[in-house]
Design a protein around this motif. Sequence first.
Motif, PDB file in Angstrom:
ATOM      1  N   ASP A  58     102.739  73.549  94.842  1.00 33.67           N
ATOM      2  CA  ASP A  58     103.411  73.209  93.723  1.00 33.67           C
ATOM      3  C   ASP A  58     104.256  74.457  93.480  1.00 33.67           C
ATOM      4  O   ASP A  58     103.780  75.615  93.345  1.00 33.67           O
ATOM      5  N   GLN A  61     108.797  72.316  88.776  1.00 39.81           N
ATOM      6  CA  GLN A  61     108.533  71.103  88.377  1.00 39.81           C
ATOM      7  C   GLN A  61     110.111  70.619  87.756  1.00 39.81           C
ATOM      8  O   GLN A  61     110.999  71.375  87.311  1.00 39.81           O
ATOM      9  N   ALA A  66     105.711  68.090  89.228  1.00 42.58           N
ATOM     10  CA  ALA A  66     105.718  69.106  90.321  1.00 42.58           C
ATOM     11  C   ALA A  66     106.674  68.986  91.514  1.00 42.58           C
ATOM     12  O   ALA A  66     106.424  67.749  91.949  1.00 42.58           O
ATOM     13  N   HIS A  67     107.377  69.948  91.947  1.00 41.10           N
ATOM     14  CA  HIS A  67     107.906  70.016  93.210  1.00 41.10           C
ATOM     15  C   HIS A  67     106.641  70.635  94.148  1.00 41.10           C
ATOM     16  O   HIS A  67     106.233  71.290  93.886  1.00 41.10           O
ATOM     17  N   THR A  68     106.717  69.671  95.200  1.00 43.92           N
ATOM     18  CA  THR A  68     105.775  70.141  96.291  1.00 43.92           C
ATOM     19  C   THR A  68     106.342  70.524  97.381  1.00 43.92           C
ATOM     20  O   THR A  68     107.128  69.810  98.035  1.00 43.92           O
ATOM     21  N   HIS A 160     109.273  81.002  92.956  1.00 42.54           N
ATOM     22  CA  HIS A 160     107.849  81.002  93.263  1.00 42.54           C
ATOM     23  C   HIS A 160     107.524  82.146  94.323  1.00 42.54           C
ATOM     24  O   HIS A 160     106.355  82.761  93.955  1.00 42.54           O
TER      25      HIS A 160
END
Length: 289
Positions: A58, A61, A66-68, A160
Motif C-alpha cells: 500500500d 490512499q 489504499a492504493h495498492t 512512498h
Amino acid sequence: MPRFTALLILCALPLLAGCGSDGGSEAERMAEEHEGDTPTATDAAQAPEIPVEGRTVDYGQEDGTAHTGYLAAPANVDSVRSAQGGDALPGIVVIHEWWGLNDNVRAATRRLAGQGYRALAVDLYGDAVAETPDSAQALMGQAMEEPSRLVENVQAGRAHLASKADAPRTALLGWCFGGGMTYRTLAAEPSAFDAAVAYYGTPDPLTGDALQALEAPILAHFGTQDRAVSIDAARSFRDRMKDAEKPLSYHEYEAGHAFANPSGERYDPAAAEQAWARTTDFLRTHLYE
C-alpha cells in the motif's frame, strides 16, 4: 455498484465517444495499434540481472481506500548499497501500459530492480486489469476522466519511496498510457523527480509554463511507425524541448507502438533491447552518479 465498475460499464458502451475528451481519441488510436494483442506474459521478458524480491504494498490512499502497487528491490539490498557506495537505493516509480498493472509490468519492475533500485509499480486502474484491447480502451478512457487523480496517485508512489524506502533520488518511468502519464506528471510536478523515461507516450502536456518549469532530464523513446503517438508529435516535442533548452535524450526506432512489450504483436526485440540499454545508462547517470 462500485463507482469504478459503473463508470467502466458506461465507458465500454459508447467507445466511439472515447469516454472523455482528454483520453478518448488517444485510447482509440491505441486500440487500433493493439488490435489482436493479448497481455499474456511471454518468455521474451528478461529476468533481472541479480536476484530480486517483489511484493504487494500500500503506498497511499484516496477517499479512505489504499492504493495498492507492486514493489521490487534487490534481494540483498546491503550488498548493492555497499557496491554503489551509498546509504540507500534510488527509487523508480513505474507506470503501467494501458492494460493495467499486470504480470508483464511486474516482470519489467523486477528487471528494473535488478539494476540496483527500489522500483514501485503504481496502479492507476484501481486493481482492474484488461485482457482485451476493448477492455483496455474502456479502462484508459475511464481513468482519463479525472487525470488529476492519476497524477496524485503517481505522486503518492514517489512519496512512498522517499519516506518508506529512504530513496535519495527518484525517477519516473512509463510505457504507452504510462508514458503519457509520465509527461503529465512532470507537467504537474516539474521538479519532483530527478529523471524520467517515457516509452511512446503522448508528450502533449509538456508545453508552455509547465515546460519552462521543468527540471527533470527526460529520456524519450518513440517509434517511427507508431500511429497512436505520431512521429510528427514526437519531433514537435523534441523541438519544444530544444527551444526551451531543457535536457532531453531523444531516440527514434524503426518500429511501431509498444515495440518494447514482449506480449504484443509489434514487439521488436532489437529496438526493445537498444531502448533498454539506453534506459539503464540514463538511469544510472541521473540516479547514481
